[in-house]
Enzyme design. Structure first.
Site, mmCIF file in Angstrom:
data_model
loop_
_atom_site.group_PDB
_atom_site.id
_atom_site.type_symbol
_atom_site.label_atom_id
_atom_site.label_comp_id
_atom_site.label_asym_id
_atom_site.label_seq_id
_atom_site.Cartn_x
_atom_site.Cartn_y
_atom_site.Cartn_z
ATOM 1 N N ARG A 51 -5.522 -5.910 -8.377
ATOM 2 C CA ARG A 51 -5.719 -4.674 -7.631
ATOM 3 C C ARG A 51 -6.140 -5.068 -6.221
ATOM 4 O O ARG A 51 -6.359 -6.233 -5.927
ATOM 5 C CB ARG A 51 -6.685 -3.697 -8.319
ATOM 6 C CG ARG A 51 -7.787 -4.249 -9.159
ATOM 7 C CD ARG A 51 -8.817 -5.046 -8.403
ATOM 8 N NE ARG A 51 -9.288 -4.286 -7.257
ATOM 9 C CZ ARG A 51 -9.815 -4.790 -6.180
ATOM 10 N NH1 ARG A 51 -9.927 -6.122 -6.042
ATOM 11 N NH2 ARG A 51 -10.237 -4.061 -5.190
ATOM 12 N N ALA A 53 -5.000 -3.568 -2.153
ATOM 13 C CA ALA A 53 -3.684 -3.296 -1.552
ATOM 14 C C ALA A 53 -2.833 -4.551 -1.273
ATOM 15 O O ALA A 53 -1.688 -4.639 -1.742
ATOM 16 C CB ALA A 53 -3.871 -2.455 -0.291
ATOM 17 N N ASP A 240 -6.277 1.330 1.859
ATOM 18 C CA ASP A 240 -5.045 1.295 1.061
ATOM 19 C C ASP A 240 -3.867 1.847 1.834
ATOM 20 O O ASP A 240 -2.711 1.489 1.563
ATOM 21 C CB ASP A 240 -5.230 2.083 -0.236
ATOM 22 C CG ASP A 240 -6.108 1.284 -1.187
ATOM 23 O OD1 ASP A 240 -7.332 1.362 -1.069
ATOM 24 O OD2 ASP A 240 -5.536 0.539 -2.001
HETATM 25 O O1 MRU Z 1 -8.068 0.714 -7.097
HETATM 26 P P1 MRU Z 1 -8.181 -0.565 -6.320
HETATM 27 O O2 MRU Z 1 -9.209 -1.494 -6.856
HETATM 28 O O3 MRU Z 1 -6.825 -1.214 -6.128
HETATM 29 O O4 MRU Z 1 -8.672 -0.099 -4.884
HETATM 30 C C1 MRU Z 1 -8.836 -1.090 -3.901
HETATM 31 C C2 MRU Z 1 -9.385 -0.591 -2.617
HETATM 32 O O5 MRU Z 1 -9.612 0.580 -2.438
HETATM 33 C C3 MRU Z 1 -9.562 -1.613 -1.528
HETATM 34 O O6 MRU Z 1 -10.621 -1.258 -0.697
HETATM 35 C C4 MRU Z 1 -8.277 -1.693 -0.678
HETATM 36 O O7 MRU Z 1 -7.147 -1.830 -1.495
HETATM 37 C C5 MRU Z 1 -8.330 -2.814 0.291
HETATM 38 S S1 MRU Z 1 -8.215 -4.412 -0.489
HETATM 39 C C6 MRU Z 1 -8.244 -5.561 0.778
#
Ligand code: MRU
Length: 348
Positions: A51, A53, A240
């Site tokens: 997980r 982005a 994201d």
């Molecule tokens: O649901 P997730 O864990 O994928 O959410 C991740 C986030 O919200 C992060 O802050 C974002 O993807 C940035 S990762 C460098």
């Protein structure tokens, strides 16, 4: 690839499979799984084994390249039709992080000028590896720029995990903390646990502890009190998807922290690579917000904590309006004046 931090890499290409750090099991187990098929990759993204982005984008790119290695088509048309189907399948895994679509589209366009189907297969692998290598460099640059915003002994709050394991390496919002250890600039981090999936407690607390950062874990409901009583100087988060005007989708709870930053008159920073910008949408109202299963809220580790049949609303992300953001830190520098024109200039 060498590991400069004491943090493992989230994903590695292995020619006939993809090695993935299973983030579902952290922090109690550091275990790797082998993804052998496109279905394995889709499942790993949906179930949050990977997980964050940029890491989602990198894994999906490897997944598409892996799928293409077993194509046995005679014609280019058949090859491209199947590639598009596989691209769409992987793109259906999660809706909010734009890096997923950005990486998949980069792969499908990378084969525009190839002369054979064998060359197409190799090109897809090379492009996916390039995305990963570039992301590591980009994250380092983001960390460098972000660190310039902090002074020794600053106390900084963050949410979710925008760390090394959410990217190729270093992270985005957590990159300045990793670099602060390398450069002997002591900072103190307050990590919000990030209900319901606990990326803050399971991943950020673990990752920063591995790296030797001074990190303190709090629950999300303690944020206001902690900012007040501990003298938090700034908040930094990842993203994201960032719209053309700077409105930013990030993990649920981010918007609330931005409102707290305004109330306490402290800066609120977003750290993200250009691959997280979606200039095709004017503002945050068009960002699709993923809603995840009610069980993430009604159960903790299989233990029921809410009554049977209760109505649950479980948005995984929220959108912070641009006026609450002090600066957006990218690999190209820090945007802090008029986001709409600064973002347009970045992509012109
Ligand atoms: O649901 P997730 O864990 O994928 O959410 C991740 C986030 O919200 C992060 O802050 C974002 O993807 C940035 S990762 C460098």
């Amino acid at each position: 690839m060498t590991n400069l931090l004491s943090v493992p890499r989230s994903v590695e290409w292995k020619e006939t499979s993809i090695t993935l750090l299973n983030q579902q099991l952290l922090p109690t187990a550091v275990e790797y799984i082998e993804l052998q098929s496109i279905e394995d990759v889709w499942d790993a993204i949906v179930s949050l084994k990977v997980r964050g982005a940029p890491a989602i984008g990198i894994t999906a790119a490897f997944g598409l390249a892996l799928a293409a290695q077993s194509y046995e088509f005679e014609t280019r048309e058949e090859f491209e039709t199947q590639l598009q189907k596989d691209r769409d399948y992987l793109a259906s895994s999660r809706p909010t992080a734009v890096n997923l679509f950005w990486a998949l589209d980069r792969l499908t366009t990378s084969i525009a000028n190839v002369k054979s189907l064998n060359e197409a297969k190799t090109t897809l692998v090379h492009e996916a590896i390039r995305i990963q290598i570039e992301d590591e460099e980009v994250c380092y640059q983001i960390g460098d720029h972000a660190l310039s915003l902090f002074s020794k002994h600053d106390r900084v709050m963050t949410i979710c995990n925008a760390g090394s394991i959410a990217t190729a390496y270093y992270g985005t919002a957590l990159a300045p903390f990793h670099l602060s250890v390398e450069r002997d600039i002591p900072l103190e981090v307050f990590a919000c646990e990030t209900r319901p999936v606990l990326q803050g407690s399971r991943l950020t607390a673990w990752e920063l502890q591995q790296s030797g950062v001074n990190v303190t874990l709090i629950t999300d409901s303690m944020a206001a009190h902690t900012i007040k009583t501990k003298g938090v100087n700034a908040i930094i988060v990842g993203a994201d998807r960032i719209a053309a005007n700077g409105d930013t989708a990030n993990k649920i709870g981010t918007y609330g922290l931005a409102l707290l930053a305004q109330a306490f008159d402290i800066p609120f920073y977003v750290a993200a690579p250009l691959s997280t910008f979606d200039t095709s949408i004017e503002d945050g109202s068009s960002i699709p917000i993923e809603e995840r299963s009610p069980e993430e809220i009604t159960h903790i580790h299989g233990q029921q904590i809410a009554p049977d049949g209760i109505h649950v609303y479980n948005p995984a992300f929220d959108v912070t309006p641009n006026e609450l953001i002090t600066a957006i830190i990218t690999e190209k520098g820090i945007l802090k004046d008029d986001f709409t024109s600064e973002i347009a200039a970045l992509f012109s």
